[in-house]
Write an enzyme that holds these catalytic residues in place. Structure first.
Site, PDB file in Angstrom:
ATOM      1  CB  THR A 177       4.343  -6.971  -0.312  1.00 31.39           C
ATOM      2  OG1 THR A 177       4.974  -7.332  -1.545  1.00 31.39           O
ATOM      3  CG2 THR A 177       4.896  -7.861   0.804  1.00 31.39           C
TER       4      THR A 177
ATOM      5  CE  LYS B  34       7.780  -9.429  -2.718  1.00 29.46           C
ATOM      6  NZ  LYS B  34       6.841  -8.450  -3.272  1.00 29.46           N
TER       7      LYS B  34
END
Length: 299
Positions: A100, A175
């Site tokens: 991420t 995300k």
């Protein structure tokens, strides 16, 4: 040309909470895998399952596809950039970043990759370690369409739901949006259970009640997930600041500032949630599954 199991050399750096089960899912799917991680036991687990090991991340530069499941932007950039980085060493390869990272970082890395003739796929994941081991993650993808198609089989080896959101950076943005929604529900659940508990309501009763009510959520349906995840991070020595309920919220706020978006609730959440998660996980480990919301935690 599409990349296929058995004929494509895949390198994977990062065998942590998600990287290790993802590596095993790739091996189960028949991919030729070389792995790197500084923790020897994690590497041995993959080697015993049929992977090769690299003594340094530099040894992965010859891979047709490099998969990164490392902690953050800095770790990703240290592997990809510079005279010794993957971009400089591989002119026809591909990079899949399951970490991420910030949307702006993904966009910048994609531009650098393009100048080197390297495919770049921004592909963070969600679902947790158990789903990672089964190849059942959700994969949020930001990539050019032909790059996405080229690595499609690899993405489907780790994810049952693989969603192309748009160009590079859109996977990271999706995300982070997921994380913000999830963590908002989590903070609300901690506080709700704390208040109900003050009136003598068992947490399990509240969770059963909301399962068929408007307060239901993934968080409530999977209560205990974050206690287990926090325990796994503690066991592996991961700093609290590097855990998703700290790092991902900080990145969400950073992305919002870059986009000049106002996110006051995210700012408050980033200050409160790490204490909530960590204190509840400690209480759960000590045998008090109800936990508390962390407001009186001075650790």
């Amino acid at each position: 040309m599409a990349m296929k199991p058995g004929t494509t050399a895949v390198g994977l750096a990062g065998l942590g909470n998600l990287g290790l089960p993802m590596a095993h899912a790739l091996l189960d799917d028949g991919w030729s895998l070389t792995v790197f991680d500084p923790v020897e036991d994690r590497v041995r687990s993959c080697v015993d399952a049929g992977a090769k090991s690299a003594s340094s991340v530099d040894e992965l530069a010859s891979a047709d596809v490099l998969i990164l499941v490392v902690p953050d932007d800095a770790a990703v950039e240290s592997i990809l950039l510079g005279d010794q980085g993957y971009f400089a060493a591989s002119s026809e390869g591909a990079v899949i970043v399951h970490s991420t990272i910030l949307p702006a970082s993904a966009q910048a890395l994609a531009e650098t990759a393009k100048t080197q003739g390297t495919r770049f796929i921004d592909a963070p994941v969600s679902g947790g370690a158990a789903r990672a081991r089964k190849g059942d993650l959700t994969v949020f993808v930001g990539a050019e369409r032909d790059d996405f198609d080229a690595v499609g089989d690899l993405l489907h080896a780790v994810g049952s739901e693989v969603l192309l959101a748009g160009g590079p950076g859109t996977g990271a943005a999706t995300k982070l949006a997921n994380q913000m929604m999830m963590f908002s529900a989590l903070a609300g659940a901690y506080e709700a259970l704390d208040v109900a508990g003050k009136y003598g309501v068992d947490p399990g009763m509240v969770l059963r009640s909301v399962a068929s009510s408007t307060g239901g959520s993934w968080v409530a349906a999977n209560w205990g997930f974050f206690d287990e995840t926090a325990a796994a991070y503690t066991a592996s020595g991961t700093a609290v600041s590097d855990r998703p309920w700290s790092k991902d919220l900080f990145e969400f706020i950073t992305a919002a500032r870059t986009a000049e978006a106002s996110v006051p609730f995210a700012g408050l959440l980033s200050q409160l949630l790490p204490g909530y998660v960590e204190s509840h996980a400690r209480d759960a480990a000590a045998g008090d599954g109800a936990g508390h919301n962390g407001k009186d935690d001075d650790d």
